[in-house]
Design a protein around this motif. Structure first.
Motif, PDB file in Angstrom:
ATOM      1  N   VAL A  71       0.841  -1.206   0.000  1.00 47.10           N
ATOM      2  CA  VAL A  71       0.000   0.000   0.000  1.00 47.10           C
ATOM      3  C   VAL A  71       0.871   1.250   0.000  1.00 47.10           C
ATOM      4  O   VAL A  71       0.633   2.202  -0.756  1.00 47.10           O
ATOM      5  N   ILE A  72       1.907   1.253   0.824  1.00 46.44           N
ATOM      6  CA  ILE A  72       2.787   2.414   0.932  1.00 46.44           C
ATOM      7  C   ILE A  72       3.567   2.625  -0.362  1.00 46.44           C
ATOM      8  O   ILE A  72       3.855   3.758  -0.753  1.00 46.44           O
ATOM      9  N   ALA A  73       3.922   1.548  -1.049  1.00 45.67           N
ATOM     10  CA  ALA A  73       4.683   1.681  -2.289  1.00 45.67           C
ATOM     11  C   ALA A  73       3.910   2.472  -3.334  1.00 45.67           C
ATOM     12  O   ALA A  73       4.500   3.217  -4.126  1.00 45.67           O
ATOM     13  N   ALA A  74       2.584   2.318  -3.357  1.00 51.51           N
ATOM     14  CA  ALA A  74       1.757   3.052  -4.312  1.00 51.51           C
ATOM     15  C   ALA A  74       1.589   4.512  -3.906  1.00 51.51           C
ATOM     16  O   ALA A  74       1.554   5.395  -4.764  1.00 51.51           O
ATOM     17  N   ASP A  75       1.497   4.785  -2.611  1.00 50.27           N
ATOM     18  CA  ASP A  75       1.315   6.154  -2.119  1.00 50.27           C
ATOM     19  C   ASP A  75       1.799   6.204  -0.678  1.00 50.27           C
ATOM     20  O   ASP A  75       1.154   5.682   0.224  1.00 50.27           O
TER      21      ASP A  75
END
Length: 554
Positions: A156-160
């Motif tokens: 999830v963090i990798a996308a935003d």
């Protein structure tokens, strides 16, 4: 009156459906000393008729206790348990009743079989309701191991990276896992809102392992001292990406110098720097640089010395300045993305071949470039997939160099606007780009109708081959000479229903339908045709003029 008389009177009333009177006589018989299983079974029958299932169950249990070898108590208990939604107990009572009923008593066995089927069905329905309730209310994800939970959060963090704050507000469990996972806090974006406090929090949660560090340009200068103080304990060797203004970059460089860690600059993989005067003093720290992405706002002439130190760039984005383009390209032959804004290329003397083969170049975007031929004539990009050319000045034909070069067979997106070109150059490029999916022609006069006729096949090429068979997205905004018939032909000839079909039902060489069409600011488009375009194109836009323009014309 004896208990026998009371019992008989109770049976008589029961047969006449006078259940209250029957219950009174059965109670009187029991009080007179009757202890037979028959009277308890009779009173249980009365309670069952009156809906007193719990009282009836007590009497049925008394029947079982006084006559354990008789089937009556078990059968009645089974019915009562089923009525009370206790079907597991009902099934046990049914099995016990079956053991005590004679084999030739077919009627009672059939009645118990029917009751058993009802109990089994009710039990299945109850289990299904319980399963559905658990599915709605149970916290299944909470059973996952923390390691898997952390991996999901990481995706999830990798996308935003900003999603980390939302994750910590979902529940206490999620917050605990997120806070205790340092890898989720390695991206730090510092803004004007409490910058020092945010840095302290992020550095603590990331355990000083910040890999991406960005600063907004609106941070007050008075906050810089506290910012640098909070950055001091950072594990600088883990830093891989830095986005910062030039003045603050100078302050960070001084801090690294005090910490004897200026070699961190050469370890950076991504650098985004805005307005850096006196850049020459930082040049020694870029020796053998690992930079893969370089974004610079206002490129100064002193920065051209970078090209003797930076050789691994994959993305180069420069906004404004004077750039020696050929040395930059020769120093970085693995370049994949070249994005230039408001730039004046500096011509340099080149010994030998003046062209640069960039086999890895996939994307080139040029905006408001003076003397663009100094760039286009030296770049050879056979695998180019995205080409943007906007507001190009001092050029007779911005696409001439590409039209004379090898066909751009890998090109998937072509956007040209506010520049000079010819229909012949565009047609040469389009004919050699079979994979093209997106085409934009904006603010160019005298070109668009001829090009659309060429794509539609109205004026077919010499080989009678389909042009741009994969084309799906077209933007022709602000082409004041665009005719309705040209846009109509583009859409019409690509509708699958209108393309030729063979005997076996196939469509050989079938061209893609136009999925999006933008005709904003095209005054010659006939309003009567707009409903047809909206029916045939999934995403269609035709705004003749903005509200501001309309107000100015009134």
């Amino acid at each position: 009156m004896s208990w026998k008389a009371s019992f008989q009177q109770g049976v008589s009333n029961f047969k006449r459906n006078k259940y209250s009177e029957a219950l009174a006589f059965f109670d009187e018989a029991i009080s007179l000393g009757c202890d037979s299983f028959t009277i308890y079974d009779s009173r249980a029958a009365v309670h069952e008729k009156l809906g007193n299932n719990k009282a009836a169950l007590i009497d049925a249990k008394k029947v079982v206790d006084t006559a354990p070898d008789r089937w009556q108590g078990y059968a009645r208990s089974a019915r009562l348990f089923h009525a009370l939604n206790k079907d597991e107990a009902a099934l046990k009572m049914i099995d016990l009743a079956f053991e005590r009923i004679k084999a030739d008593d077919v009627q009672r066995r059939q009645e118990l079989d029917a009751l058993k089927s009802q109990a089994i069905d009710s039990l299945k329905a109850a289990k299904e309701r319980r399963r559905a309730r658990i599915a709605k209310t149970a916290y299944h994800i909470g059973k996952l191991p923390v390691e898997i939970f952390s991996e999901i959060f990481g995706l999830v963090i990798a996308a935003d990276h900003a999603q980390i704050l939302k994750l910590t507000h979902v529940c206490k469990h999620w917050r605990g896992i997120a806070i205790k996972t340092p890898s989720l806090w390695q991206t730090l974006v510092v803004s004007k809102n409490h910058p020092a406090r945010k840095i302290q929090l992020w550095v603590q949660r990331a355990r000083t392992q910040i890999s991406d560090l960005s600063f907004h340009h609106n941070i007050p200068e008075m906050e810089w001292s506290s910012i640098l103080s909070e950055l001091t304990p950072l594990s600088w060797y883990s830093l891989r990406s830095l986005a910062v203004s030039g003045t603050l970059f100078s302050r960070i460089h001084n801090l690294l110098h005090q910490l004897s860690k200026t070699e961190i600059i050469s370890r950076l993989e991504h650098l985004d720097i805005t307005g850096c005067e006196g850049f020459e003093k930082f040049l020694p720290d870029f020796e053998d640089s690992h930079l893969e992405t370089l974004k610079v706002d206002t490129f100064t002439r002193s920065m051209n010395q970078l090209w003797s130190r930076v050789h691994r760039l994959k993305t180069m984005s420069i906004d404004a300045g004077l750039v020696e383009i050929l040395p930059a390209l020769k120093a970085n032959p693995s370049l994949e993305n070249l994005i230039l804004y408001d730039l004046v290329p500096v011509p340099v003397q080149s010994d030998g071949d003046s062209c640069m083969q960039l086999s890895d170049l996939r994307c080139m975007k040029l905006f408001n470039i003076q003397l663009v031929s100094l760039i286009t004539r030296v770049v050879v990009a056979p695998n180019l997939q995205v080409l943007h050319l906007f507001s190009i000045g001092r050029s007779s034909d911005v696409l001439l160099a590409f039209a004379h070069a090898d066909p751009l067979r890998a090109l998937r997106e072509l956007r040209v606007g506010s520049c000079t070109t010819t229909a012949s150059s565009l047609k040469i490029i389009l004919a050699g780009a079979p994979l093209l999916e997106t085409l934009q022609i904006s603010r160019i006069h005298g070109v668009v109708n001829d090009v659309l006729d060429f794509i539609s096949g109205t004026h077919p090429n010499d080989n009678n081959q389909d042009v741009c068979a994969s084309l799906k997205h077209v933007d022709l905004s602000s082409c004041d000479d665009l005719l309705t018939r040209s846009a109509y032909s583009l859409v019409k000839t690509r509708l699958h229903a209108d393309q030729p079909v063979t005997v076996d039902g196939n469509q050989p060489g079938c061209r893609s339908e136009i999925e999006s069409l933008r005709l904003d600011g095209c005054p010659l488009i006939e309003a009567d045709m707009l409903p047809w375009f909206r029916r045939k194109v999934q995403v269609f836009s035709c705004v003749y003029m903005s509200k501001k323009e309309a107000k100015q014309r009134r």
